[in-house]
Design a protein around this motif. Structure first.
Motif, PDB file in Angstrom:
ATOM      1  N   ARG A 537      54.024  56.818  67.706  1.00  0.00           N
ATOM      2  CA  ARG A 537      54.266  56.708  66.105  1.00  0.00           C
ATOM      3  C   ARG A 537      53.827  58.326  65.437  1.00  0.00           C
ATOM      4  O   ARG A 537      54.704  58.842  64.730  1.00  0.00           O
ATOM      5  N   LYS A 538      52.956  59.025  66.128  1.00  0.00           N
ATOM      6  CA  LYS A 538      52.491  60.336  65.714  1.00  0.00           C
ATOM      7  C   LYS A 538      52.656  61.319  66.902  1.00  0.00           C
ATOM      8  O   LYS A 538      51.925  60.884  68.001  1.00  0.00           O
ATOM      9  N   VAL A 539      53.043  62.470  66.741  1.00  0.00           N
ATOM     10  CA  VAL A 539      53.169  63.416  67.946  1.00  0.00           C
ATOM     11  C   VAL A 539      52.757  64.867  67.231  1.00  0.00           C
ATOM     12  O   VAL A 539      52.524  65.104  66.304  1.00  0.00           O
ATOM     13  N   ILE A 540      52.459  65.668  68.325  1.00  0.00           N
ATOM     14  CA  ILE A 540      51.780  66.987  68.253  1.00  0.00           C
ATOM     15  C   ILE A 540      52.956  67.941  68.897  1.00  0.00           C
ATOM     16  O   ILE A 540      53.249  67.522  70.076  1.00  0.00           O
ATOM     17  N   ARG A 541      53.699  68.476  68.080  1.00  0.00           N
ATOM     18  CA  ARG A 541      54.797  69.367  68.560  1.00  0.00           C
ATOM     19  C   ARG A 541      54.482  70.768  68.749  1.00  0.00           C
ATOM     20  O   ARG A 541      54.199  71.411  67.666  1.00  0.00           O
ATOM     21  N   LYS A 542      54.594  71.334  69.664  1.00  0.00           N
ATOM     22  CA  LYS A 542      54.183  73.076  69.770  1.00  0.00           C
ATOM     23  C   LYS A 542      55.582  73.315  70.641  1.00  0.00           C
ATOM     24  O   LYS A 542      55.454  73.531  71.939  1.00  0.00           O
ATOM     25  N   PRO A 543      56.494  74.193  69.811  1.00  0.00           N
ATOM     26  CA  PRO A 543      57.600  74.760  70.229  1.00  0.00           C
ATOM     27  C   PRO A 543      57.251  75.644  71.404  1.00  0.00           C
ATOM     28  O   PRO A 543      56.162  76.573  71.622  1.00  0.00           O
ATOM     29  N   GLY A 544      58.181  75.801  72.334  1.00  0.00           N
ATOM     30  CA  GLY A 544      58.119  76.785  73.288  1.00  0.00           C
ATOM     31  C   GLY A 544      57.207  76.707  74.405  1.00  0.00           C
ATOM     32  O   GLY A 544      56.808  75.691  74.633  1.00  0.00           O
ATOM     33  N   SER A 545      56.650  77.828  75.107  1.00  0.00           N
ATOM     34  CA  SER A 545      55.936  77.507  76.237  1.00  0.00           C
ATOM     35  C   SER A 545      54.609  77.421  75.750  1.00  0.00           C
ATOM     36  O   SER A 545      54.151  77.530  74.631  1.00  0.00           O
ATOM     37  N   HIS A 546      53.692  76.751  76.711  1.00  0.00           N
ATOM     38  CA  HIS A 546      52.320  76.415  76.185  1.00  0.00           C
ATOM     39  C   HIS A 546      51.466  77.620  75.992  1.00  0.00           C
ATOM     40  O   HIS A 546      50.529  77.342  74.951  1.00  0.00           O
ATOM     41  N   ILE A 547      51.654  78.913  76.437  1.00  0.00           N
ATOM     42  CA  ILE A 547      51.109  80.056  76.047  1.00  0.00           C
ATOM     43  C   ILE A 547      51.494  80.738  74.977  1.00  0.00           C
ATOM     44  O   ILE A 547      50.935  81.636  74.593  1.00  0.00           O
ATOM     45  N   SER A 548      52.529  80.319  74.463  1.00  0.00           N
ATOM     46  CA  SER A 548      53.238  81.085  73.091  1.00  0.00           C
ATOM     47  C   SER A 548      52.073  80.846  72.139  1.00  0.00           C
ATOM     48  O   SER A 548      51.453  80.037  71.832  1.00  0.00           O
ATOM     49  N   MET A 549      52.445  81.767  71.138  1.00  0.00           N
ATOM     50  CA  MET A 549      51.742  81.731  69.665  1.00  0.00           C
ATOM     51  C   MET A 549      52.308  81.090  68.687  1.00  0.00           C
ATOM     52  O   MET A 549      51.951  80.938  67.392  1.00  0.00           O
ATOM     53  N   LYS A 550      53.415  80.264  68.991  1.00  0.00           N
ATOM     54  CA  LYS A 550      53.990  79.486  67.993  1.00  0.00           C
ATOM     55  C   LYS A 550      53.133  78.421  67.469  1.00  0.00           C
ATOM     56  O   LYS A 550      52.181  77.857  68.160  1.00  0.00           O
ATOM     57  N   SER A 551      53.314  78.130  65.972  1.00  0.00           N
ATOM     58  CA  SER A 551      52.410  76.871  65.561  1.00  0.00           C
ATOM     59  C   SER A 551      52.752  75.560  65.981  1.00  0.00           C
ATOM     60  O   SER A 551      53.955  75.487  66.290  1.00  0.00           O
ATOM     61  N   ALA A 552      51.891  74.913  66.026  1.00  0.00           N
ATOM     62  CA  ALA A 552      51.920  73.351  66.459  1.00  0.00           C
ATOM     63  C   ALA A 552      52.149  72.683  65.007  1.00  0.00           C
ATOM     64  O   ALA A 552      51.648  72.896  64.038  1.00  0.00           O
ATOM     65  N   TYR A 553      52.788  71.322  65.244  1.00  0.00           N
ATOM     66  CA  TYR A 553      53.111  70.586  64.086  1.00  0.00           C
ATOM     67  C   TYR A 553      52.594  69.072  64.444  1.00  0.00           C
ATOM     68  O   TYR A 553      52.823  68.399  65.336  1.00  0.00           O
ATOM     69  N   PHE A 554      51.965  68.601  63.491  1.00  0.00           N
ATOM     70  CA  PHE A 554      51.446  67.074  63.635  1.00  0.00           C
ATOM     71  C   PHE A 554      52.372  66.310  62.580  1.00  0.00           C
ATOM     72  O   PHE A 554      52.662  66.550  61.450  1.00  0.00           O
ATOM     73  N   GLU A 555      53.322  65.241  63.420  1.00  0.00           N
ATOM     74  CA  GLU A 555      54.455  64.687  62.610  1.00  0.00           C
ATOM     75  C   GLU A 555      54.754  63.395  63.122  1.00  0.00           C
ATOM     76  O   GLU A 555      54.441  63.044  64.175  1.00  0.00           O
ATOM     77  N   SER A 556      55.563  62.579  62.255  1.00  0.00           N
ATOM     78  CA  SER A 556      55.850  61.337  62.875  1.00  0.00           C
ATOM     79  C   SER A 556      57.167  61.373  63.724  1.00  0.00           C
ATOM     80  O   SER A 556      57.937  62.438  63.607  1.00  0.00           O
ATOM     81  N   ALA A 557      57.256  60.518  64.654  1.00  0.00           N
ATOM     82  CA  ALA A 557      58.219  60.514  65.547  1.00  0.00           C
ATOM     83  C   ALA A 557      59.318  59.142  65.190  1.00  0.00           C
ATOM     84  O   ALA A 557      58.687  57.968  65.380  1.00  0.00           O
ATOM     85  N   ASN A 558      60.495  59.404  64.639  1.00  0.00           N
ATOM     86  CA  ASN A 558      61.459  58.376  64.353  1.00  0.00           C
ATOM     87  C   ASN A 558      62.174  57.904  65.716  1.00  0.00           C
ATOM     88  O   ASN A 558      62.048  58.438  66.550  1.00  0.00           O
ATOM     89  N   VAL A 559      62.346  56.657  65.597  1.00  0.00           N
ATOM     90  CA  VAL A 559      62.968  55.706  66.581  1.00  0.00           C
ATOM     91  C   VAL A 559      64.330  55.350  66.223  1.00  0.00           C
ATOM     92  O   VAL A 559      64.436  55.128  65.393  1.00  0.00           O
ATOM     93  N   SER A 560      65.132  55.734  67.143  1.00  0.00           N
ATOM     94  CA  SER A 560      66.588  55.351  66.936  1.00  0.00           C
ATOM     95  C   SER A 560      66.944  54.056  67.739  1.00  0.00           C
ATOM     96  O   SER A 560      66.995  54.223  68.999  1.00  0.00           O
ATOM     97  N   THR A 561      67.037  52.979  67.157  1.00  0.00           N
ATOM     98  CA  THR A 561      67.195  51.761  67.910  1.00  0.00           C
ATOM     99  C   THR A 561      68.520  51.795  68.334  1.00  0.00           C
ATOM    100  O   THR A 561      68.762  51.072  69.406  1.00  0.00           O
ATOM    101  N   ALA A 562      69.477  52.345  67.726  1.00  0.00           N
ATOM    102  CA  ALA A 562      70.972  52.429  68.174  1.00  0.00           C
ATOM    103  C   ALA A 562      70.777  53.140  69.586  1.00  0.00           C
ATOM    104  O   ALA A 562      71.485  52.971  70.566  1.00  0.00           O
ATOM    105  N   PHE A 563      70.241  54.165  69.818  1.00  0.00           N
ATOM    106  CA  PHE A 563      69.907  55.064  71.079  1.00  0.00           C
ATOM    107  C   PHE A 563      69.211  53.993  72.206  1.00  0.00           C
ATOM    108  O   PHE A 563      69.760  54.123  73.373  1.00  0.00           O
TER     109      PHE A 563
END
Length: 796
Positions: A537-563
């Protein structure tokens, strides 16, 4: 189909026996009482189509065995009495009337919907829960969980409740085991209606071979669980197969040769577990089935399953993919096969005499190839119905084999023992069955067509034989004149079925519930609802490599029933083919694949928005097959390896055909799934090199998923996100799987420098909640809880 037993002790997660595939069921099997309540018959020859379970820990919660809906329930404030008195003349309150009846509808294969019911009888009363467990929450949730009772289970009811649209999820608490006649236990049943049984077991094109004495290789592509071979007499076994030359010789350690007696028939069960191949054998002669192996025998070739991709590539170079299916299933399920019939020889090792193993080519037409999906007779499954059982609607079992067992017990009773109440005499029957392993095991395979003991309609017609002169109560008339009336009155306090949508006056198909659960736990096919729940339902998304300085985002993950609707069947087929069907393997796979497909949103990297990424050779499929920077490496790249695995002959430089093959991995459900499964198990994803001699050899990701330590390997971590600090869990054993997929050279590092480690770990924790029986997540203070912090279940 995801199913589990009604008790989930944490000790059932692992086993020290390498051949044991289901330690949870091995442990819960020990909860089945050996002194009363046996399946499928009682001492008075009434059907008893459930088992009595008593957990080793009295306050171990009773749990829903699968997702489902509530058909009926009753919550009692306090117990009732069976008529026994205290010394002061007051009633002894020794029996619980609480129950929950659930309906489960799920899938076992493509177009294979199954509906069954689970019944939990004698649930502890509310007073008993408060006295033994503690007070219930003041504001219980409307939907329960694995840690708290729902509101509808927290308040006593006035009789039987028949709700509408009341849903439960697997592992949800339903209460605690109570007692009946002062015996603490849970009475537990699994059954199917006649219509549901026919729809699944006798479905056109998918009919299973339950009770068939002469099974044949099914035309259906349904395959799951263990393989089952039927080898006719006269077959020859060799010590070394004729194909064992050159590089192939290493796969066939020398065994023994011999010939099966022409008057015999050999039955073989084969399965894979933690990378090894195991078999058991029985020989049938003159109608008698004799075991040739006292326990499962491990194949002489070590790590058989982990090295099956290499084996298939060596033995079936024209199409290793077809060869992989021959090694896994004993036949090619993909249609149409690429390998011609002359190239489909499949030499496997089996025990053909006591102490003797040899190789036989199971591709021969006379050898029948089945699986657990077929419910083969020689694995113990047998229908007990009107066609072979002369019992009438009165509910008295006259099946000869069962009746003889009751007679054996009755003949051994003393006069004094015969005067005891039925529920006390039941102990002798239960003890007899418990101490005769061959009887107990055979009963576990009986699928019985019988009325329910919880249906009050027609009680008089059903039980009147008990009061006839030679009936149970008739023989006790002199010293227990009111025995029959008391029996019926007390029974009616528990009966309810005629008040539900199932109605009264019917028969059902009953299974030994623990045998049913153990069998279907091998299935591994995921329904649409089950697969949907694998997306957090909720994910933590951290773009790029694990050791990068990019910011992390806490957000909802939507589901595509068609997929999911489009890709689910093909993905399920691939999971079966590559053995990604255990809870840990599936959790590790989905921890990666949901993240790599943008939470089941697209099969193409960046949704295909950047067509020049990696010169067009960007990630595709459920595990994003990629040729980094478009490097063809003279054909030594992931895409070309997959093409050759399918039996194709790609050329360098790539032409229109190769481009079309590449693109279909991101479009076709079949190739998106098969490429992911193949990549998951293929070797040399990382190898030591001259420049990196210490680099880990990375082959099948299943090796890392199979580590027992994964169950207790979660480590609490925190990360700063756009909405503040959030908790996630690092698991080194899952991380090894994740690195082997995303950056194989980093496998084994702690932590590895790879993309999406936090995202994947969050998805893995969610998948574990859906797939595992028991989860453990540490709190800040080091104590253990069953759910991740801030976990929100995806409701479907």
């Amino acid at each position: 189909m995801i199913v589990s037993p009604p008790f989930l002790p944490a000790k059932g997660l692992t086993s020290k026996d390498p051949a044991k595939t289901d330690p949870m069921m091995d442990l819960v099997d020990q909860y089945e009482l050996g002194h009363h309540g046996v399946y499928p018959i009682a001492i008075d020859r009434r059907w008893h189509c459930g088992v009595h379970l008593a957990p080793s820990f009295q306050n171990e919660a009773v749990r829903a065995i699968a997702d489902g809906e509530v058909v009926a329930y009753r919550v009692s404030q306090r117990p009732i009495s069976d008529g026994k008195k205290n010394g002061d003349g007051s009633d002894i309150l020794n029996s619980n009337t609480g129950f929950v009846l659930l309906r489960h509808t799920t899938e076992t294969g493509e177009g294979r919907t199954i509906t069954f019911y689970s019944l939990y009888m004698h649930l502890r009363d509310l007073d008993g829960i408060r006295n033994s467990v503690g007070p219930l929450p003041n504001n219980p949730p409307e939907t329960g969980s694995s840690t708290v009772l729902a509101n509808w289970l927290s308040n006593s009811t006035e009789g039987v409740q028949v709700p509408k649209n009341l849903r439960v999820y697997r592992k949800d608490m339903l209460g605690y085991a109570g007692a009946h006649h002062a015996y603490p236990h849970l009475h537990f049943e699994i059954f199917m209606t006649e219509g549901d049984f026919t729809a699944w077991f006798e479905q056109s094109g998918h009919a299973v071979q339950l009770g068939n004495k002469n099974p044949t290789t099914p035309a259906s592509k349904d395959y799951w669980g263990h393989s089952c071979l039927v080898i006719p007499g006269g077959q020859t076994f060799v010590s070394t197969p004729p194909v064992a030359t050159g590089a192939a010789a290493a796969y066939f350690p020398t065994l023994q040769s011999g010939t099966l007696d022409t008057g015999s028939k050999l039955y073989v069960e084969a399965y894979f577990h933690k990378g090894q191949r195991y078999t058991r054998s029985w020989v049938e002669k003159d109608g008698t089935l004799t075991p040739l192996t006292s326990a499962a025998v491990r194949d002489a070739y070590a790590d058989y399953e982990y090295k099956m991709y290499e084996r298939a590539t060596t033995l079936y170079p024209r199409c290793p993919s077809d060869g992989y299916e021959l090694l896994r299933f004993g036949r090619i399920l993909s249609a149409p096969p690429t390998l011609p019939a002359t190239a489909q020889q499949t030499w496997v090792a089996v025990t053909f005499e006591t102490g003797k193993q040899g190789y036989i080519d199971i591709s021969q037409p006379p050898i029948q190839k089945l699986s657990d999906a077929d419910f083969p007779l020689f694995m113990g499954w047998q229908k007990i119905e009107e066609g072979n059982t002369p019992f009438s609607e009165d509910g008295i079992c006259d099946y000869d084999e069962l009746r003889k067992i009751v007679a054996v017990v009755e003949d051994d009773e003393t006069t004094a023992e015969r005067m005891r109440p039925a529920h006390e005499q039941e102990a002798r029957l239960a003890s007899y069955i418990a101490n005769h392993a061959e009887v107990r095991e055979r009963f576990r395979g009986f699928v019985c067509h019988a009325p329910s003991e919880w249906d009050a309609s027609g009680n008089e017609a059903r039980y009147k034989r008990l009061k006839e002169a030679d009936g149970f109560f008739g023989k006790r008339k002199e010293f227990d004149p009111n025995g029959y009336d008391d029996f019926v009155k007390f029974l009616e306090r528990f009966q309810f079925l005629e008040k539900t949508s199932l109605g009264g006056g019917k028969k059902f198909w009953f299974f030994h519930p623990l045998a049913f659960i153990r069998h279907f736990r091998r299935c591994g096919w995921l329904s649409e609802n089950e697969m949907t729940q694998l997306v957090p339902r909720k994910v933590i998304r951290k773009p790029g490599s694990h050791i990068s300085m990019k910011s992390a985002y806490f957000e909802s993950a939507n589901v595509s029933t068609a997929f999911i609707k489009k890709n689910r069947s093909a993905l399920n087929v691939a999971l079966q083919k590559y053995g990604i069907t255990t809870p840990t393997r599936m959790a590790c796979f989905f921890g990666n694949s949901t993240q790599e497909t943008l939470w089941f949103g697209d099969l193409r990297e960046q949704r295909g928005a950047n067509p020049t990424l990696h010169h067009g050779w960007y990630g595709r499929g459920f595990l994003q097959l990629t040729s980094a920077n478009g490097e063809m490496a003279n054909g030594n790249n992931n895409y070309y390896k997959y093409f050759r695995y399918l039996g194709r002959s790609p050329v360098i430089p790539p032409g229109a055909q190769e481009i079309a093959w590449r693109d279909e991995v991101g479009i076709s459900p079949f190739h998106a799934s098969q490429s992911a499964g193949a990549y998951w198990v293929w070797p040399n994803k990382s190898v030591p090199s001259k420049d990196h001699p210490d680099r880990l050899q990375v082959d099948s990701a299943n090796k890392y998923a199979d580590a027992d330590e994964i169950f207790h390997g979660n480590r609490r971590e925190t990360i700063l996100t756009n909405v503040g600090i959030k908790t996630w869990y690092y698991n080194q054993f899952f991380t090894n799987c994740a690195a082997s997929v995303n950056f194989p050279a980093m496998t084994g590092q702690s932590p590895p420098n790879m993309n999406g480690l936090v995202d994947r770990s969050v998805s893995f924790a969610n998948a574990a909640m859906v797939l595992w029986d028991v989860c453990t997540f540490p709190r800040l203070d080091g104590s253990i809880q069953q759910c991740p912090e801030d976990y929100v279940r995806r409701l479907v």
